[in-house]
Design an enzyme around this catalytic site. Structure first.
Site, PDB file in Angstrom:
ATOM      1  N   LYS A  82      28.298  50.743  23.476  1.00 34.41           N
ATOM      2  CA  LYS A  82      29.485  50.037  23.487  1.00 34.41           C
ATOM      3  C   LYS A  82      30.284  50.668  22.385  1.00 34.41           C
ATOM      4  CE  LYS A  82      31.480  45.428  22.747  1.00 34.41           C
ATOM      5  NZ  LYS A  82      31.021  43.906  22.297  1.00 34.41           N
ATOM      6  N   SER A 157      32.403  40.540  25.295  1.00 28.54           N
ATOM      7  CA  SER A 157      33.140  41.782  25.123  1.00 28.54           C
ATOM      8  C   SER A 157      32.298  42.988  25.642  1.00 28.54           C
ATOM      9  CB  SER A 157      33.643  41.819  23.837  1.00 28.54           C
ATOM     10  OG  SER A 157      32.544  41.853  22.818  1.00 28.54           O
ATOM     11  N   SER A 181      28.904  38.143  23.809  1.00 28.86           N
ATOM     12  CA  SER A 181      29.332  39.219  24.477  1.00 28.86           C
ATOM     13  C   SER A 181      28.338  40.162  25.022  1.00 28.86           C
ATOM     14  CB  SER A 181      30.204  39.970  23.141  1.00 28.86           C
ATOM     15  OG  SER A 181      31.331  39.286  23.076  1.00 28.86           O
TER      16      SER A 181
END
Length: 477
Positions: A82, A157, A181
């Site tokens: 990420k 996210s 997330s």
């Protein structure tokens, strides 16, 4: 081997074949990079793709196999990280134009551990600006789409990681979870996501390491892959106070070695702070509970009146963004995500008294959950209240809708089962539970006592065996 089989092969299987010289890291990495090139225009899951660097690393990995060198548990397996996690010399944008050219000088320890385990970094995946919401879109990169239905969000996210893993664009994704997330996008995209016990996996980027509620964690298609990746990531970091006092990698409970679950006490939480649950999401959660009961587990609904502290949690969440991002407003206001700006504006209006009272509520919730584990060995909830939201959902102003009824903002109406366990520190695992009538995945969440991560993974593996999901694949180019 056909590319489709390579792309959807579990990481542990690929690593075993590589060790036996039956699979080339170069072949595997090339197949993944070719798939990314095909799917990126459609899914928009990557901020950065490291094609040349990944192929060079794959050739080195292949030579190590041929030389008989010592190999890590994930040697030669592609991984993506990420865009919130620092990678030395590789752009780390945090989903923001503010950091569009940011080149960290050092790896986060999680990136280091993945590299030392033998993985090959293929790219950085998309996230909303600073990870502020449960959808993955933003003015600096556009919208990340759900591979099962391009009109729906991949979640957030860690949405880029979830979309990529679900679409076969690398079997391993490293995500982060501040209020769901990892688990939200994993549930939206039909994969496995683990938020470990607080401190088990270090998070060196915490602005306040002593009050941290952000967790790095694995996102995979199988439970075994998640377990191996988790074992690689665990252990203290001198930069993370929580990890210094965090639990070591706890052994599996002897009672869970086999498949007989007699004696396991399961507490079913049908509602958190949400009023409704989509019919199929609830039904598939019950089916998962029935599978545990069929193995002998005792399932009991939790009927305690629990203060899920949604508004106090929101105070801490939005006030945190108001403080940490205020420095960027003078120069960058016009290029920041409007949803983040709305969160910041709301957060700036909370008082110090309200913030401290919210912190006290966090302690009360922790103790409430601790009391539940005096009666139950594991807690089970739906992961989300409904399947993936529309990709253009406005998290600042739109309300969640379930079967024609409006149910409030995302924290109240959609991800209400997620954020509480960020605050209490208990481990939480989401795994697929089936599909809804709209063709999108549903998911179930398992929550354990502190240090119970391996037990959760074992229970997840049993559900994976009884209610398999990895054979399902989204439509691809």
């Amino acid at each position: 081997m056909p590319d489709a089989e390579l792309l959807f092969m579990p990481a542990t299987s690929a690593a075993a074949l590589i060790r036996r010289r039956a699979l080339s890291p170069v072949e595997l990495t090339r197949a993944v990079l070719d798939a990314i090139a095909r799917e990126q225009p459609r899914l928009n899951a990557f901020v950065t793709v490291l094609s040349d660097q990944a192929m060079a690393a794959a050739r080195v990995a292949e030579q190590a196999v041929m030389d008989g060198a010592a190999l890590g548990p994930l040697h030669g397996v592609p991984v993506h990280i990420k865009d919130q996690v620092d990678t030395a010399g590789i752009r780390t944008t945090h989903g923001s134009a503010i950091f569009a050219e940011n080149l960290p000088v050092r790896d986060d320890i999680t990136a280091t551990r993945l590299r030392e385990a033998g993985t090959i970094l293929i790219g950085k995946t998309t996230m909303p600006e600073f990870g502020h919401k449960g959808l993955t879109d933003g003015p600096s990169f556009g919208t990340t789409h759900n591979p099962w239905d391009l009109t729906r969000t991949a979640g957030g996210s860690s949405g880029g990681a979830a979309a990529a893993v679900a679409a076969g664009l690398g079997p391993l994704g490293l995500g982060t979870d501040g209020a769901g997330s990892v688990r939200i996008p994993a549930a939206c995209c039909g994969i496995v996501g683990l938020k470990a016990t607080l401190g088990a996996v270090p998070w060196e980027a915490a602005a306040d390491t002593f009050a941290n509620n952000v967790y790095a964690g694995p996102m995979t298609r199988t439970v075994t892959d998640a377990a191996v990746m988790f074992s690689v990531l665990t252990g203290p970091s001198p930069r993370d106070a929580q990890s210094l006092r965090g639990p070591a990698l706890a052994p599996l409970s002897p009672a869970l070695i086999g498949g007989d679950l007699h004696g396991l006490r399961v507490g079913y939480i049908a509602r958190a702070c949400n009023a409704r649950v989509q019919r199929e999401m609830a039904a598939n959660t019950i089916a998962s509970l029935d599978a545990l009961a069929a193995r002998g587990a005792q399932v009991e609904e939790v009927t305690d009146a629990i203060d899920w502290m949604e508004f106090p949690g929101r105070i801490m969440y939005q006030a945190g963004f108001a403080v940490t991002c205020a420095q960027y407003l003078p120069e960058w206001h016009n290029r920041m995500d409007p949803v983040l700006l709305a969160f910041m504006e709301r957060g700036s209006k909370f008082s110090l008294t309200e913030f401290r009272e919210a912190q006290f509520a966090r302690t009360r919730l922790f103790r409430t959950i601790q009391d539940l584990f005096g009666r139950h060995d594991v807690l089970v909830t739906p992961t989300l209240t409904r399947t993936a939201l529309p990709a253009d959902f406005d998290a600042a102003h739109d309300e969640i809708e379930i079967e024609g009824e409006r149910c409030g903002i995302t924290r109240q109406g959609w991800s209400s089962y997620m954020y509480p366990f960020n605050l209490t520190g208990h481990p939480a695992l989401t795994i697929p539970s089936g599909f809804a009538d709209d063709g999108l995945p549903t998911a179930v969440q398992l929550v354990g006592p502190w240090g119970g991560d391996m037990n959760l993974l074992r229970l997840g593996a049993l559900l994976e065996q009884d209610r398999p999901w990895a054979q399902h694949r989204p439509p691809l180019n």
